[in-house]
Design a protein around this motif. Structure first.
Motif, PDB file in Angstrom:
ATOM      1  N   LEU A   1       4.590  31.652   1.679  1.00 54.34           N
ATOM      2  CA  LEU A   1       4.115  31.307   0.351  1.00 54.34           C
ATOM      3  C   LEU A   1       4.927  30.127  -0.171  1.00 54.34           C
ATOM      4  O   LEU A   1       5.972  29.772   0.378  1.00 54.34           O
ATOM      5  N   GLY A   2       4.455  29.535  -1.275  1.00 56.16           N
ATOM      6  CA  GLY A   2       5.183  28.431  -1.882  1.00 56.16           C
ATOM      7  C   GLY A   2       6.283  28.888  -2.811  1.00 56.16           C
ATOM      8  O   GLY A   2       6.974  28.075  -3.426  1.00 56.16           O
ATOM      9  N   HIS A   3       6.457  30.188  -2.947  1.00 58.66           N
ATOM     10  CA  HIS A   3       7.565  30.797  -3.689  1.00 58.66           C
ATOM     11  C   HIS A   3       7.537  32.288  -3.341  1.00 58.66           C
ATOM     12  O   HIS A   3       6.725  32.716  -2.521  1.00 58.66           O
ATOM     13  N   GLY A   4       8.373  33.089  -3.981  1.00 61.12           N
ATOM     14  CA  GLY A   4       8.454  34.494  -3.627  1.00 61.12           C
ATOM     15  C   GLY A   4       7.235  35.292  -4.058  1.00 61.12           C
ATOM     16  O   GLY A   4       6.601  34.980  -5.068  1.00 61.12           O
ATOM     17  N   ILE A   5       6.927  36.341  -3.303  1.00 61.27           N
ATOM     18  CA  ILE A   5       5.845  37.249  -3.670  1.00 61.27           C
ATOM     19  C   ILE A   5       6.202  37.937  -4.977  1.00 61.27           C
ATOM     20  O   ILE A   5       7.360  38.267  -5.230  1.00 61.27           O
ATOM     21  N   THR A   6       5.224  38.161  -5.841  1.00 62.45           N
ATOM     22  CA  THR A   6       5.479  38.730  -7.162  1.00 62.45           C
ATOM     23  C   THR A   6       5.210  40.231  -7.169  1.00 62.45           C
ATOM     24  O   THR A   6       4.487  40.756  -6.323  1.00 62.45           O
ATOM     25  N   PRO A   7       5.786  40.957  -8.142  1.00 60.34           N
ATOM     26  CA  PRO A   7       5.806  42.431  -8.086  1.00 60.34           C
ATOM     27  C   PRO A   7       4.452  43.115  -8.135  1.00 60.34           C
ATOM     28  O   PRO A   7       4.316  44.227  -7.632  1.00 60.34           O
ATOM     29  N   GLY A   8       3.439  42.487  -8.743  1.00 61.86           N
ATOM     30  CA  GLY A   8       2.173  43.180  -8.911  1.00 61.86           C
ATOM     31  C   GLY A   8       1.220  43.124  -7.739  1.00 61.86           C
ATOM     32  O   GLY A   8       0.104  43.650  -7.803  1.00 61.86           O
ATOM     33  N   VAL A   9       1.621  42.497  -6.650  1.00 65.67           N
ATOM     34  CA  VAL A   9       0.742  42.341  -5.485  1.00 65.67           C
ATOM     35  C   VAL A   9       0.489  43.689  -4.821  1.00 65.67           C
ATOM     36  O   VAL A   9       1.408  44.497  -4.638  1.00 65.67           O
ATOM     37  N   ASP A  10      -0.769  43.935  -4.450  1.00 66.15           N
ATOM     38  CA  ASP A  10      -1.130  45.117  -3.674  1.00 66.15           C
ATOM     39  C   ASP A  10      -0.666  44.901  -2.230  1.00 66.15           C
ATOM     40  O   ASP A  10      -1.036  43.908  -1.607  1.00 66.15           O
ATOM     41  N   PRO A  11       0.143  45.795  -1.682  1.00 60.81           N
ATOM     42  CA  PRO A  11       0.614  45.618  -0.298  1.00 60.81           C
ATOM     43  C   PRO A  11      -0.509  45.424   0.707  1.00 60.81           C
ATOM     44  O   PRO A  11      -0.338  44.730   1.715  1.00 60.81           O
ATOM     45  N   ASP A  12      -1.676  46.022   0.463  1.00 60.51           N
ATOM     46  CA  ASP A  12      -2.795  45.846   1.384  1.00 60.51           C
ATOM     47  C   ASP A  12      -3.330  44.410   1.356  1.00 60.51           C
ATOM     48  O   ASP A  12      -3.829  43.914   2.377  1.00 60.51           O
TER      49      ASP A  12
ATOM     50  N   TRP B   1       6.459  34.568   7.576  1.00 59.61           N
ATOM     51  CA  TRP B   1       7.239  35.539   6.823  1.00 59.61           C
ATOM     52  C   TRP B   1       7.044  35.191   5.354  1.00 59.61           C
ATOM     53  O   TRP B   1       6.462  34.163   5.029  1.00 59.61           O
ATOM     54  N   ILE B   2       7.502  36.044   4.459  1.00 59.10           N
ATOM     55  CA  ILE B   2       7.230  35.878   3.034  1.00 59.10           C
ATOM     56  C   ILE B   2       8.536  35.956   2.252  1.00 59.10           C
ATOM     57  O   ILE B   2       9.303  36.918   2.407  1.00 59.10           O
ATOM     58  N   MET B   3       8.789  34.962   1.427  1.00 57.64           N
ATOM     59  CA  MET B   3       9.958  35.043   0.566  1.00 57.64           C
ATOM     60  C   MET B   3       9.827  36.250  -0.371  1.00 57.64           C
ATOM     61  O   MET B   3       8.778  36.479  -0.940  1.00 57.64           O
ATOM     62  N   ARG B   4      10.917  37.017  -0.482  1.00 55.19           N
ATOM     63  CA  ARG B   4      10.971  38.285  -1.210  1.00 55.19           C
ATOM     64  C   ARG B   4      10.057  39.339  -0.579  1.00 55.19           C
ATOM     65  O   ARG B   4       9.514  40.192  -1.278  1.00 55.19           O
ATOM     66  N   GLN B   5       9.887  39.285   0.741  1.00 56.87           N
ATOM     67  CA  GLN B   5       9.004  40.263   1.379  1.00 56.87           C
ATOM     68  C   GLN B   5       9.548  41.678   1.266  1.00 56.87           C
ATOM     69  O   GLN B   5       8.782  42.648   1.326  1.00 56.87           O
ATOM     70  N   ALA B   6      10.856  41.829   1.107  1.00 60.26           N
ATOM     71  CA  ALA B   6      11.451  43.136   0.818  1.00 60.26           C
ATOM     72  C   ALA B   6      11.700  43.184  -0.682  1.00 60.26           C
ATOM     73  O   ALA B   6      12.717  42.696  -1.164  1.00 60.26           O
ATOM     74  N   GLY B   7      10.737  43.746  -1.428  1.00 61.17           N
ATOM     75  CA  GLY B   7      10.887  43.674  -2.871  1.00 61.17           C
ATOM     76  C   GLY B   7       9.983  44.605  -3.641  1.00 61.17           C
ATOM     77  O   GLY B   7       9.415  45.558  -3.100  1.00 61.17           O
ATOM     78  N   ARG B   8       9.822  44.287  -4.919  1.00 64.59           N
ATOM     79  CA  ARG B   8       9.254  45.216  -5.896  1.00 64.59           C
ATOM     80  C   ARG B   8       7.769  45.521  -5.714  1.00 64.59           C
ATOM     81  O   ARG B   8       7.255  46.458  -6.313  1.00 64.59           O
ATOM     82  N   TYR B   9       7.058  44.744  -4.912  1.00 66.45           N
ATOM     83  CA  TYR B   9       5.644  45.055  -4.700  1.00 66.45           C
ATOM     84  C   TYR B   9       5.471  46.265  -3.774  1.00 66.45           C
ATOM     85  O   TYR B   9       4.387  46.842  -3.708  1.00 66.45           O
ATOM     86  N   LEU B  10       6.531  46.644  -3.073  1.00 67.18           N
ATOM     87  CA  LEU B  10       6.454  47.766  -2.137  1.00 67.18           C
ATOM     88  C   LEU B  10       6.835  49.083  -2.840  1.00 67.18           C
ATOM     89  O   LEU B  10       7.924  49.177  -3.423  1.00 67.18           O
ATOM     90  N   PRO B  11       5.977  50.106  -2.766  1.00 61.94           N
ATOM     91  CA  PRO B  11       6.322  51.385  -3.398  1.00 61.94           C
ATOM     92  C   PRO B  11       7.583  52.001  -2.817  1.00 61.94           C
ATOM     93  O   PRO B  11       8.348  52.655  -3.532  1.00 61.94           O
ATOM     94  N   GLU B  12       7.842  51.797  -1.522  1.00 64.90           N
ATOM     95  CA  GLU B  12       9.054  52.354  -0.922  1.00 64.90           C
ATOM     96  C   GLU B  12      10.315  51.679  -1.470  1.00 64.90           C
ATOM     97  O   GLU B  12      11.371  52.315  -1.586  1.00 64.90           O
TER      98      GLU B  12
END
Length: 372
Positions: free
Chosen positions: A345-356, A30-41
């Motif tokens: 991840l070693g910390h939360g996913i950041t906002p600019g990541v491409d969901p793909d 699982w990914i820390m901050r997996q529900a977050g700003r990198y997702l368009p939805e």
């Protein structure tokens, strides 16, 4: 609060088994901050609602929690309730705002020990944080047993630092000054926060959380000496406090995960003195070194982590290469495996990541962590 038998049966228990140190067919991820700003939805929903409005509205928090589970069917092995660690200071009586482009902001932070009198003398978590419990219960039902639901809290030191700094800080000068200038008052406030965190986590389990994580995001800002004095005792008190209450009330225990970012120096100590089932790792320690740190004297614990979140910007070839190297490390290429491993991840996913690209990352974890 709902009882366990009211929830759909769990279909994927990889994370729970790995946390308990049981053999798994592959590492859960699982990914820390997996529900977050990198997702368009997520961004689309945020355009219509203020951040803490979402946290306080169970249906909205549930919807955001489910977004990555829907987007990545069969690839994520856990969900984590959408909320924020700063709901605890809010429950204690402080105003916290989420400012666009700036992040959390306390208009009236604690400036000196006398300001602690502004906090509520007692905090009824079942009243002040009921919206979190309601969101957890609703989300457990809406997940329909696909994956476990993780609840969480911030650690006492990290929460205290925010309450004093008034927001994010590069130096934590105000918060650290408190520790040195007012050590006894600091410990009293840390104890107060600890007691609330224990009740809050127990409430999350009663509401339906199947695992818990404690985020000590600013643990690495403390020297080893200060970490031992002002963080570790309260982290340990949370773990033992939650377990004691659950046992006393006849509630089945759930795995507890501790993520003390930047405190890799304390891994061995935390594995020995605390009861956490899993220790989370940031990205600045090699798997073999982490395994060695927790596998010596004292009990061995499972590990979670720890690839650099920025790998997700490097393209598919680099992601695959690094995931394979990283998975080999946790699978025992150095000669020993951890008791269990949860990929993250070693910390939360950041906002600019491409969901793909995150999808590819998850697929690579599935590929290279099997068999585990």
């Amino acid at each position: 609060m709902a009882s366990a038998q009211e929830f759909p049966p769990l279909q994927n228990d990889l994370l729970l088994r790995a946390a308990r140190g049981e053999t798994t067919e592959r590492a859960p991820v699982w990914i820390m901050r997996q529900a977050g700003r990198y997702l368009p939805e997520f961004r689309a929903l945020r355009e219509k609602h203020e951040f803490f409005e979402i946290c306080r509205t169970p249906a909205l928090a549930c919807e955001i929690t489910l977004q990555p589970i829907r987007r990545y069917p069969g690839l994520l092995d856990a969900s984590i309730i959408f909320s924020d660690i700063l709901v605890v200071p809010q429950a204690m009586g402080l105003v916290v705002e989420m400012l666009p482009g700036k992040g959390p902001h306390f208009p009236d932070p604690l400036n000196e020990p006398a300001d602690v009198a502004r906090l509520r003398e007692t905090v009824d978590v079942n009243t002040e944080l009921k919206y979190v419990f309601d969101a957890i219960t609703l989300t457990r039902k809406e997940l329909k047993g696909q994956v476990p639901l993780i609840g969480f809290t911030g650690a006492p030191w990290t929460l205290m630092a925010y309450m004093i700094e008034g927001g994010g800080s590069k130096t934590l000068t105000k918060a650290k000054t408190w520790l040195w200038k007012y050590p006894e008052e600091s410990k009293a406030l840390l104890k107060r926060i600890t007691d609330i965190c224990v009740e809050y986590l127990v409430g999350q389990v009663k509401a339906g959380a199947q695992a818990l994580q404690v985020f000590d995001s600013w643990a690495g800002e403390l020297s080893p000496h200060d970490f031992a004095a002002f963080s570790a005792p309260y982290l340990t008190a949370i773990d033992f406090g939650v377990r004691e209450i659950l046992e006393r009330e006849g509630i089945s225990p759930v795995p507890l995960i501790l993520f003390a970012k930047g405190a890799n120096h304390a891994l061995g100590t935390l594995a020995s003195i605390s009861g956490y089932d899993v220790l989370g790792l940031d990205w600045v320690i090699e798997p073999a070194d982490a395994i060695k740190a927790v596998g010596g004297e004292g009990r061995r614990v499972a590990l979670q982590g720890n690839i650099d979140p920025n790998i997700l910007y490097a393209g598919k070839e680099a992601i695959e290469r690094e995931v394979k190297l990283w998975a080999d490390g946790f699978k025992g290429s150095g000669g020993v495996k951890p008791k269990g491993w949860i990929a993250n991840l070693g910390h939360g996913i950041t906002p600019g990541v491409d969901p793909d690209d995150l999808k590819w990352f998850l697929e690579c974890v599935h590929k290279y962590s099997a068999p585990y």
